[in-house]
Write an enzyme that holds these catalytic residues in place. Structure first.
Site, PDB file in Angstrom:
ATOM      1  N   TYR A 396      55.836  32.811  35.644  1.00 17.26           N
ATOM      2  CA  TYR A 396      54.958  33.758  34.837  1.00 17.26           C
ATOM      3  C   TYR A 396      55.723  33.788  33.234  1.00 17.26           C
ATOM      4  CZ  TYR A 396      54.042  36.254  39.223  1.00 17.26           C
ATOM      5  OH  TYR A 396      53.814  36.544  40.514  1.00 17.26           O
ATOM      6  N   HIS A 476      47.783  41.730  36.246  1.00 18.59           N
ATOM      7  CA  HIS A 476      48.477  42.573  35.365  1.00 18.59           C
ATOM      8  C   HIS A 476      48.006  42.880  34.082  1.00 18.59           C
ATOM      9  CE1 HIS A 476      52.300  40.642  37.774  1.00 18.59           C
ATOM     10  NE2 HIS A 476      51.532  41.224  38.561  1.00 18.59           N
ATOM     11  N   ASN A 514      56.475  42.579  36.550  1.00 14.35           N
ATOM     12  CA  ASN A 514      55.157  43.065  37.089  1.00 14.35           C
ATOM     13  C   ASN A 514      55.048  44.634  36.686  1.00 14.35           C
ATOM     14  OD1 ASN A 514      56.990  41.163  38.633  1.00 14.35           O
ATOM     15  ND2 ASN A 514      55.044  41.089  39.988  1.00 14.35           N
TER      16      ASN A 514
HETATM   17  N1  6FA Z   1      52.140  45.231  39.879  1.00 11.70           N
HETATM   18  C1  6FA Z   1      53.505  45.537  40.247  1.00 11.70           C
HETATM   19  O1  6FA Z   1      54.349  45.912  39.395  1.00 11.70           O
HETATM   20  N2  6FA Z   1      53.942  45.058  41.142  1.00 11.70           N
HETATM   21  C2  6FA Z   1      53.152  43.863  42.058  1.00 11.70           C
HETATM   22  O2  6FA Z   1      53.769  43.428  43.125  1.00 11.70           O
HETATM   23  C3  6FA Z   1      51.855  43.819  41.728  1.00 11.70           C
HETATM   24  N3  6FA Z   1      51.167  43.096  42.518  1.00 11.70           N
HETATM   25  C4  6FA Z   1      49.874  43.111  42.368  1.00 11.70           C
HETATM   26  C5  6FA Z   1      49.007  42.642  43.283  1.00 11.70           C
HETATM   27  O3  6FA Z   1      49.439  41.548  44.286  1.00 11.70           O
HETATM   28  C6  6FA Z   1      47.392  42.535  43.286  1.00 11.70           C
HETATM   29  C7  6FA Z   1      46.857  41.873  44.064  1.00 11.70           C
HETATM   30  C8  6FA Z   1      47.168  43.500  41.872  1.00 11.70           C
HETATM   31  C9  6FA Z   1      45.426  43.475  42.128  1.00 11.70           C
HETATM   32  C10 6FA Z   1      47.865  44.124  41.199  1.00 11.70           C
HETATM   33  C11 6FA Z   1      49.082  43.903  41.184  1.00 11.70           C
HETATM   34  N4  6FA Z   1      49.978  44.534  40.507  1.00 11.70           N
HETATM   35  C12 6FA Z   1      51.360  44.587  40.584  1.00 11.70           C
HETATM   36  C13 6FA Z   1      49.498  45.180  39.283  1.00 11.70           C
HETATM   37  C14 6FA Z   1      49.542  46.959  39.433  1.00 11.70           C
HETATM   38  O4  6FA Z   1      49.019  47.229  40.801  1.00 11.70           O
HETATM   39  C15 6FA Z   1      48.596  47.391  38.396  1.00 11.70           C
HETATM   40  O5  6FA Z   1      48.836  46.894  37.151  1.00 11.70           O
HETATM   41  C16 6FA Z   1      48.449  48.989  38.645  1.00 11.70           C
HETATM   42  O6  6FA Z   1      47.949  49.268  39.680  1.00 11.70           O
HETATM   43  C17 6FA Z   1      47.543  49.493  37.259  1.00 11.70           C
HETATM   44  O7  6FA Z   1      47.409  50.886  37.439  1.00 11.70           O
HETATM   45  P1  6FA Z   1      46.388  51.815  36.873  1.00 11.70           P
HETATM   46  O8  6FA Z   1      46.694  53.191  37.102  1.00 11.70           O
HETATM   47  O9  6FA Z   1      46.141  51.275  35.325  1.00 11.70           O
HETATM   48  O10 6FA Z   1      45.033  51.181  37.500  1.00 11.70           O
HETATM   49  P2  6FA Z   1      44.782  51.091  39.159  1.00 11.70           P
HETATM   50  O11 6FA Z   1      43.636  49.945  39.074  1.00 11.70           O
HETATM   51  O12 6FA Z   1      45.719  50.961  39.966  1.00 11.70           O
HETATM   52  O13 6FA Z   1      44.068  52.500  39.655  1.00 11.70           O
HETATM   53  C18 6FA Z   1      42.656  52.865  39.226  1.00 11.70           C
HETATM   54  C19 6FA Z   1      42.179  53.960  39.865  1.00 11.70           C
HETATM   55  O14 6FA Z   1      40.786  54.342  39.576  1.00 11.70           O
HETATM   56  C20 6FA Z   1      41.537  53.086  41.390  1.00 11.70           C
HETATM   57  O15 6FA Z   1      42.053  53.763  42.308  1.00 11.70           O
HETATM   58  C21 6FA Z   1      40.162  53.156  41.329  1.00 11.70           C
HETATM   59  O16 6FA Z   1      39.274  53.118  42.599  1.00 11.70           O
HETATM   60  C22 6FA Z   1      39.875  54.040  40.532  1.00 11.70           C
HETATM   61  N5  6FA Z   1      38.535  54.077  39.490  1.00 11.70           N
HETATM   62  C23 6FA Z   1      37.985  53.011  38.897  1.00 11.70           C
HETATM   63  N6  6FA Z   1      36.705  53.432  38.445  1.00 11.70           N
HETATM   64  C24 6FA Z   1      36.478  54.507  38.768  1.00 11.70           C
HETATM   65  C25 6FA Z   1      35.280  55.483  38.666  1.00 11.70           C
HETATM   66  N7  6FA Z   1      34.537  54.892  37.773  1.00 11.70           N
HETATM   67  N8  6FA Z   1      35.171  56.527  39.144  1.00 11.70           N
HETATM   68  C26 6FA Z   1      36.315  57.145  40.060  1.00 11.70           C
HETATM   69  N9  6FA Z   1      37.551  56.344  40.137  1.00 11.70           N
HETATM   70  C27 6FA Z   1      37.660  55.062  39.709  1.00 11.70           C
END
Ligand code: 6FA
Length: 537
Positions: A396, A476, A514
């Site tokens: 990366y 990410h 990450n």
């Molecule tokens: N990051 C790491 O540090 N280590 C890892 O190993 C890693 N692996 C992955 C991975 O394997 C995958 C497949 C993915 C998708 C991401 C990975 N990441 C990793 C990145 C990391 O998980 C993300 O960067 C991190 O979770 C982002 O955190 P945020 O708080 O910015 O946002 P999220 O997407 O996690 O959460 C957003 C929440 O809002 C969700 O629960 C969603 O359902 C909710 N939401 C979205 N729209 C909404 C709406 N309109 N109304 C209500 N809820 C909503």
């Protein structure tokens, strides 16, 4: 009833914000569009072999690779074109759980942060106190399936790398390698759900509503008065009101928080006009005179990444993780069920390494490598190879890259990259080719090590140049509501009185690793600034 704070989205950003605000005595509502995941939170979906053990798919780290192969992947957001977790915990419930304590560079002015953010240690320490990292996730303290780590260590030793415990020296990110660190707890998924959500949920002034979709914020000019949801049991037209001094915090993630802003009349006019033309969303927009023009969705980055697949006689490829759901190795399943120990107590990643590269533009870019046994099926070589001896190194590029993309929505309100952010600056690609070459040209120093993807008739430059764009990303995403551009140094959306963003989207540049650790430290610091900001509830 009205709330002091309405937090939208229960990913790492939203969970930490909601926990700290409720800890401070505020009346907090956390709205999450998805449902439960781990057993402790009410989830039930697990493999047959773990039936009766109070474990779900999301609890068992060794099932990580099956997130991408399951026939009914209800955990991915169905209206986001890239992988994003839509359930309690967001990405942290479906990700590989790699967890890096942020170095100072993750919050430096050189990576786009205001100077008021650079002293991150107080907040990073708060995060560490709530959520420790481990590089030996099995409950017996032993490491399992480490052959790919051992082989790669030999490959790195001949290139002048040194071994470190990565999270003991977060600022050492040049020519270092070490065992992968995770936010797993006692051999199960931990993360912010098992920690921050747990404490928030125990407080009487905290309310959690899941399966609730937030459409837009309700505002009168600069003043937000509530949020509109799809759940009419929460209030007339699904609107949940704020107390007079109340605030809304968007934590829906790098693709969904921008969409909520567009649907609230905040962002570039091309995006708001898409909303205006939508029969359902258009009528909820404020009048055009109240639209707030901000560069929401611009300045986005995500790590470009390239997979290299190798074979070595010492490797156990673990059947590319293809059997862990239906038919795990019996001894491994039994060991895990008995004591959350063994191979299945960790996800697939085994070793990580970093190196800094100088570019012809005078800028430094950081490369990260991640090593795991097995390979995704689309990277398996077509030529004959020893399938049981396969492992993958993913290369990366992170901090320092200059490529940027743009996130937006299409006419069906799907959130998507409008401009993909990988290699829009050719210098990033030059560095990537150099970094991949450094790995590939040194394999002759490790007896028995063979590169099988790309094959020996393909040059590294051709491999990188012809790489499928759909495979280049890393999930990410950061920067779509960058601090200084869309939100101010208190994470308040410019030209609003009481609308904040606390998630990955405010991070101005890619962290060195990450991102979830950096996101969590960001959330700790953001919520402290929000609580300290005058005029609130
Ligand atoms: N990051 C790491 O540090 N280590 C890892 O190993 C890693 N692996 C992955 C991975 O394997 C995958 C497949 C993915 C998708 C991401 C990975 N990441 C990793 C990145 C990391 O998980 C993300 O960067 C991190 O979770 C982002 O955190 P945020 O708080 O910015 O946002 P999220 O997407 O996690 O959460 C957003 C929440 O809002 C969700 O629960 C969603 O359902 C909710 N939401 C979205 N729209 C909404 C709406 N309109 N109304 C209500 N809820 C909503």
């Amino acid at each position: 009833s009205p709330y002091d704070y309405i937090v939208v989205g229960a990913g790492p950003g939203g969970l930490i914000a909601a926990d700290r605000l409720s800890e401070a005595g505020k009346k907090v509502l956390l709205l999450e569009r998805g449902g439960p995941a781990t057993w402790e939170t009410g989830g039930t979906y697990g493999p047959v072999w773990a039936k009766g053990a109070n474990l779900t798919k999301f609890d068992i780290p060794g099932l990580f690779e099956t997130m991408f192969t399951d026939s009914n992947p209800f955990w991915w957001c169905n209206d986001i074109s890239v992988f994003a977790g839509c359930l309690l915990g967001g990405g942290t419930t479906v990700n590989a759980a790699q967890y890096w304590i942020p170095p100072d560079s993750d919050f430096a002015t050189t990576t786009g942060w205001p100077s008021s953010w650079t002293n991150h240690h107080l907040y990073t320490d708060r995060m560490k106190a709530r959520l420790a990292s481990t590089d030996a996730p099995s409950t017996d303290g032993k490491r399992y399936l480490e052959q790919s780590a051992d082989v790669t260590a030999r490959l790195l030793d001949v290139q002048g790398y040194r071994r470190v415990t990565i999270n003991d020296s977060p600022d050492s990110k040049d020519h270092v390698y070490g065992f992968t660190a995770f936010d797993l707890i006692k051999g199960k998924r931990g993360g912010p759900v098992a920690t921050y959500f747990k404490t928030a949920n125990a407080r009487p002034n905290f309310t959690y509503k899941q399966n609730t979709y937030v459409l837009n914020v309700v505002r009168n000019g600069a003043q937000i008065t509530g949020v509109k949801t799809n759940d009419t049991s929460l209030g007339p037209d699904g609107v949940v009101p704020l107390t007079p001094k109340g605030r809304v915090i968007l934590s829906a993630g790098s693709l969904a928080s921008p969409r909520i802003l567009f649907r609230s009349g905040v962002g570039p006019s091309d995006m708001i006009n898409i909303v205006k033309n939508d029969v359902a969303a258009g009528p909820n927009l404020p009048p055009q005179a109240q639209w707030i023009n901000l560069p929401v969705g611009y300045n986005v980055s995500d790590n470009p990444s390239i997979n290299l697949v190798f074979t070595h006689p010492s490797i156990d490829a673990y059947d590319n993780w293809a059997q862990v759901w239906d038919n795990p190795r019996p001894a491994d399943a039994a060991q895990y069920l008995q004591s959350q120990a063994g191979v299945l107590a960790g996800s697939s990643q085994k070793l990580n390494f970093w190196r800094a590269y100088g570019g012809s533009d005078g800028k430094t870019r950081w490369m990260q490598g991640t090593v795991r046994p097995g390979a995704p099926s689309r990277f398996l070589p077509t030529a004959p190879h020893n399938a049981s001896q396969i492992f993958t190194i993913t290369i990366y590029l992170g901090t320092g890259i200059t490529s940027r993309g743009r996130i937006g929505i299409n006419a069906s309100m799907t959130a998507l990259p409008l401009v993909t952010p990988w290699f829009t600056d050719p210098i990033d690609k030059v560095i990537m080719i150099q970094a991949v070459n450094d790995i590939a040209t040194n394999i002759r120093n490790v007896p028995g090590l063979t590169l099988v993807t790309p094959n020996n008739t393909t040059t590294i430059a051709d491999y990188v140049n012809n790489y499928d764009n759909a495979s280049l990303g890393s999930n990410h995403w950061v920067g779509s509501n960058a601090i200084g551009a869309v939100v101010d140094e208190n994470t308040k959306v410019f030209n609003t009185n009481n609308l904040f963003v606390v998630d990955a989207s405010i991070i101005p540049q890619l962290p060195v690793g990450n991102p979830q650790g950096t996101i969590m430290s960001t959330a700790e610091q953001a919520v402290a600034k929000i609580l300290a900001l005058a005029g609130g509830p």
